[in-house]
Design a protein around this motif. Structure first.
Motif, PDB file in Angstrom:
ATOM      1  N   UNK A   1     -12.789  -5.975  14.555  1.00 35.42           N
ATOM      2  CA  UNK A   1     -13.501  -6.352  13.340  1.00 35.42           C
ATOM      3  C   UNK A   1     -14.930  -6.726  13.691  1.00 35.42           C
TER       4      UNK A   1
ATOM      5  N   UNK B   1      -4.798  12.518   3.591  1.00 35.65           N
ATOM      6  CA  UNK B   1      -6.023  12.860   2.882  1.00 35.65           C
ATOM      7  C   UNK B   1      -6.495  11.813   1.888  1.00 35.65           C
ATOM      8  N   UNK B   2      -5.629  10.863   1.581  1.00 39.40           N
ATOM      9  CA  UNK B   2      -5.985   9.805   0.622  1.00 39.40           C
ATOM     10  C   UNK B   2      -6.056   8.435   1.283  1.00 39.40           C
ATOM     11  N   UNK B   3      -5.569   8.332   2.494  1.00 44.25           N
ATOM     12  CA  UNK B   3      -5.612   7.058   3.200  1.00 44.25           C
ATOM     13  C   UNK B   3      -4.629   6.062   2.627  1.00 44.25           C
ATOM     14  N   UNK B   4      -4.970   4.784   2.730  1.00 48.89           N
ATOM     15  CA  UNK B   4      -4.146   3.712   2.182  1.00 48.89           C
ATOM     16  C   UNK B   4      -4.733   3.262   0.852  1.00 48.89           C
TER      17      UNK B   4
ATOM     18  N   UNK C   1     -13.578  -3.646   9.290  1.00 47.04           N
ATOM     19  CA  UNK C   1     -12.508  -3.568  10.277  1.00 47.04           C
ATOM     20  C   UNK C   1     -12.263  -2.108  10.649  1.00 47.04           C
TER      21      UNK C   1
ATOM     22  N   UNK D   1      -4.559  -3.735  13.793  1.00 49.10           N
ATOM     23  CA  UNK D   1      -5.997  -3.974  13.880  1.00 49.10           C
ATOM     24  C   UNK D   1      -6.523  -3.543  15.246  1.00 49.10           C
TER      25      UNK D   1
ATOM     26  N   UNK E   1      -8.740  -0.137  11.852  1.00 50.66           N
ATOM     27  CA  UNK E   1      -7.308  -0.171  12.126  1.00 50.66           C
ATOM     28  C   UNK E   1      -6.905   1.150  12.767  1.00 50.66           C
TER      29      UNK E   1
ATOM     30  N   UNK F   1      -8.368  -5.579   0.683  1.00 54.81           N
ATOM     31  CA  UNK F   1      -8.902  -4.776   1.777  1.00 54.81           C
ATOM     32  C   UNK F   1      -8.867  -3.331   1.309  1.00 54.81           C
ATOM     33  N   UNK F   2     -10.026  -2.693   1.290  1.00 48.42           N
ATOM     34  CA  UNK F   2     -10.120  -1.298   0.862  1.00 48.42           C
ATOM     35  C   UNK F   2     -10.241  -0.410   2.087  1.00 48.42           C
ATOM     36  N   UNK F   3      -9.382   0.596   2.166  1.00 42.60           N
ATOM     37  CA  UNK F   3      -9.352   1.500   3.321  1.00 42.60           C
ATOM     38  C   UNK F   3     -10.021   2.833   3.012  1.00 42.60           C
ATOM     39  N   UNK F   4     -10.535   3.451   4.060  1.00 44.25           N
ATOM     40  CA  UNK F   4     -10.998   4.830   3.961  1.00 44.25           C
ATOM     41  C   UNK F   4      -9.815   5.783   4.055  1.00 44.25           C
ATOM     42  N   UNK F   5     -10.113   7.061   4.017  1.00 41.78           N
ATOM     43  CA  UNK F   5      -9.063   8.072   4.016  1.00 41.78           C
ATOM     44  C   UNK F   5      -8.542   8.390   5.414  1.00 41.78           C
ATOM     45  N   UNK F   6      -9.185   7.838   6.428  1.00 44.74           N
ATOM     46  CA  UNK F   6      -8.690   7.987   7.787  1.00 44.74           C
ATOM     47  C   UNK F   6      -9.245   9.205   8.516  1.00 44.74           C
TER      48      UNK F   6
ATOM     49  N   UNK G   1       0.843  -1.179   0.000  1.00 47.20           N
ATOM     50  CA  UNK G   1       0.000   0.000   0.000  1.00 47.20           C
ATOM     51  C   UNK G   1       0.884   1.237   0.000  1.00 47.20           C
TER      52      UNK G   1
ATOM     53  N   UNK H   1     -11.766  14.343   8.529  1.00 46.72           N
ATOM     54  CA  UNK H   1     -10.306  14.214   8.511  1.00 46.72           C
ATOM     55  C   UNK H   1      -9.771  14.301   9.930  1.00 46.72           C
TER      56      UNK H   1
ATOM     57  N   UNK I   1      -3.452   3.668  14.045  1.00 49.17           N
ATOM     58  CA  UNK I   1      -2.012   3.944  13.990  1.00 49.17           C
ATOM     59  C   UNK I   1      -1.684   5.024  15.013  1.00 49.17           C
TER      60      UNK I   1
ATOM     61  N   UNK J   1       1.020  -5.257   9.477  1.00 49.34           N
ATOM     62  CA  UNK J   1       1.769  -4.267   8.724  1.00 49.34           C
ATOM     63  C   UNK J   1       3.216  -4.159   9.177  1.00 49.34           C
ATOM     64  N   UNK J   2       4.070  -3.739   8.235  1.00 46.91           N
ATOM     65  CA  UNK J   2       5.420  -3.352   8.573  1.00 46.91           C
ATOM     66  C   UNK J   2       5.435  -1.914   9.066  1.00 46.91           C
ATOM     67  N   UNK J   3       6.638  -1.440   9.398  1.00 44.46           N
ATOM     68  CA  UNK J   3       6.775  -0.076   9.917  1.00 44.46           C
ATOM     69  C   UNK J   3       6.695   0.997   8.835  1.00 44.46           C
TER      70      UNK J   3
ATOM     71  N   UNK K   1       3.374   1.155  14.061  1.00 40.47           N
ATOM     72  CA  UNK K   1       2.812   0.588  12.845  1.00 40.47           C
ATOM     73  C   UNK K   1       1.297   0.495  12.936  1.00 40.47           C
ATOM     74  N   UNK K   2       0.676   0.440  11.783  1.00 39.52           N
ATOM     75  CA  UNK K   2      -0.766   0.287  11.692  1.00 39.52           C
ATOM     76  C   UNK K   2      -1.149  -1.091  12.259  1.00 39.52           C
TER      77      UNK K   2
ATOM     78  N   UNK L   1      -8.440   4.150  10.747  1.00 35.46           N
ATOM     79  CA  UNK L   1      -8.864   3.816   9.395  1.00 35.46           C
ATOM     80  C   UNK L   1      -9.946   2.737   9.445  1.00 35.46           C
TER      81      UNK L   1
ATOM     82  N   UNK M   1      -6.146 -11.037  10.414  1.00 36.04           N
ATOM     83  CA  UNK M   1      -6.119  -9.654   9.938  1.00 36.04           C
ATOM     84  C   UNK M   1      -4.795  -9.333   9.251  1.00 36.04           C
ATOM     85  N   UNK M   2      -4.736  -8.172   8.640  1.00 39.19           N
ATOM     86  CA  UNK M   2      -3.486  -7.709   8.045  1.00 39.19           C
ATOM     87  C   UNK M   2      -2.487  -7.354   9.147  1.00 39.19           C
TER      88      UNK M   2
END
Lengths: 111, 111
Positions: free
Chosen positions: B49, A40-43, B34, B46, B36, B99-104, A35, B9, B38, A102-104, B43-44, B86, A99-100
């Motif tokens: 869910x 403002x755009x998220x992931x 889900x 979970x 998530x 997995x589709x994320x929102x903009x947070x 990702x 936002x 951060x 994530x790395x750093x 790191x991001x 997110x 679940x996912x």
């Protein structure tokens, strides 16, 4: 505890360079993801892989490619880096019904 | 196509006040949702869910299929809740890898 390791925390590259971002996970997960995270755009999903040598395009694959030669490693390649690829890049992995993880992240700056 | 919308936002609340982070989704099939989180310089990860129907760190979220929403709630905000949140949507069945994320939403809890 699942560990997803991205080889670089910060990276600065010049426009036109070929860039490799490496990601390794230690939980034998089949699924791995790249990702990019922008304010403002998220992931947004670039590419993902559900098995060795298998890959699928995500939502924004243009300008990127990936490689999955071994199950634990998933590489993101910028064939010719451009300034609009300056971003935070996040790698993640997932096993079945998990679940996912994530790395750093790798913060890439293209000048 | 699936889509996740987080309309705010930034959400700023005082310590002890209730928190509600909004999330709406669009998807024609059966969704899996889900949250998530951060925290600063972490790191991001979970948070929760919908299939687990659990409360994590005092947060809960209920899937409302009629309103296509999955809002995150906590009755009394704590300073340590300050983070980026997110909302994410995973499809079940074909294409379930994505997995589709929102903009947070950045939550800021003030003293």
């Amino acid at each position: 505890d699942v560990k997803v390791t991205q080889s670089s925390r910060y990276l600065v590259k010049r426009t036109g360079e070929k860039v490799f971002l490496e990601c390794v996970q230690d939980m034998d997960h089949e699924n791995m993801f790249w990702y990019r995270q922008d304010p403002g755009l998220g992931l947004r999903l670039i590419y993902f892989s559900y098995d060795v040598k298998m890959k699928e395009k995500g939502d924004i694959p243009e300008g990127y490619s990936v490689s999955r030669e071994k199950k634990e490693r998933f590489s993101l390649i910028l064939e010719s880096a451009s300034t609009n690829q300056t971003s935070m890049y996040l790698c993640a992995s997932r096993g079945p019904n998990s679940p996912l993880h994530f790395g750093n992240g790798t913060r890439l700056t293209v000048t | 196509a699936q889509r996740v919308t987080q309309p705010e936002k930034l959400l700023s609340v005082f310590k002890g006040a209730p928190v509600e982070l909004k999330c709406n989704y669009s998807y024609s099939g059966s969704p899996e949702l889900f949250w998530y989180v951060q925290y600063s310089r972490q790191r991001l990860q979970l948070l929760l869910r919908h299939i687990s129907r659990e409360s994590i760190k005092g947060f809960t979220a209920d899937l409302n299929k009629g309103e296509t929403s999955f809002h995150l709630k906590k009755p009394f905000a704590q300073e340590e809740d300050s983070a980026m949140y997110y909302c994410a949507l995973r499809t079940l069945g074909g294409g379930g890898n994505k997995l589709t994320f929102g903009t947070g939403t950045q939550l800021k809890v003030e003293l």
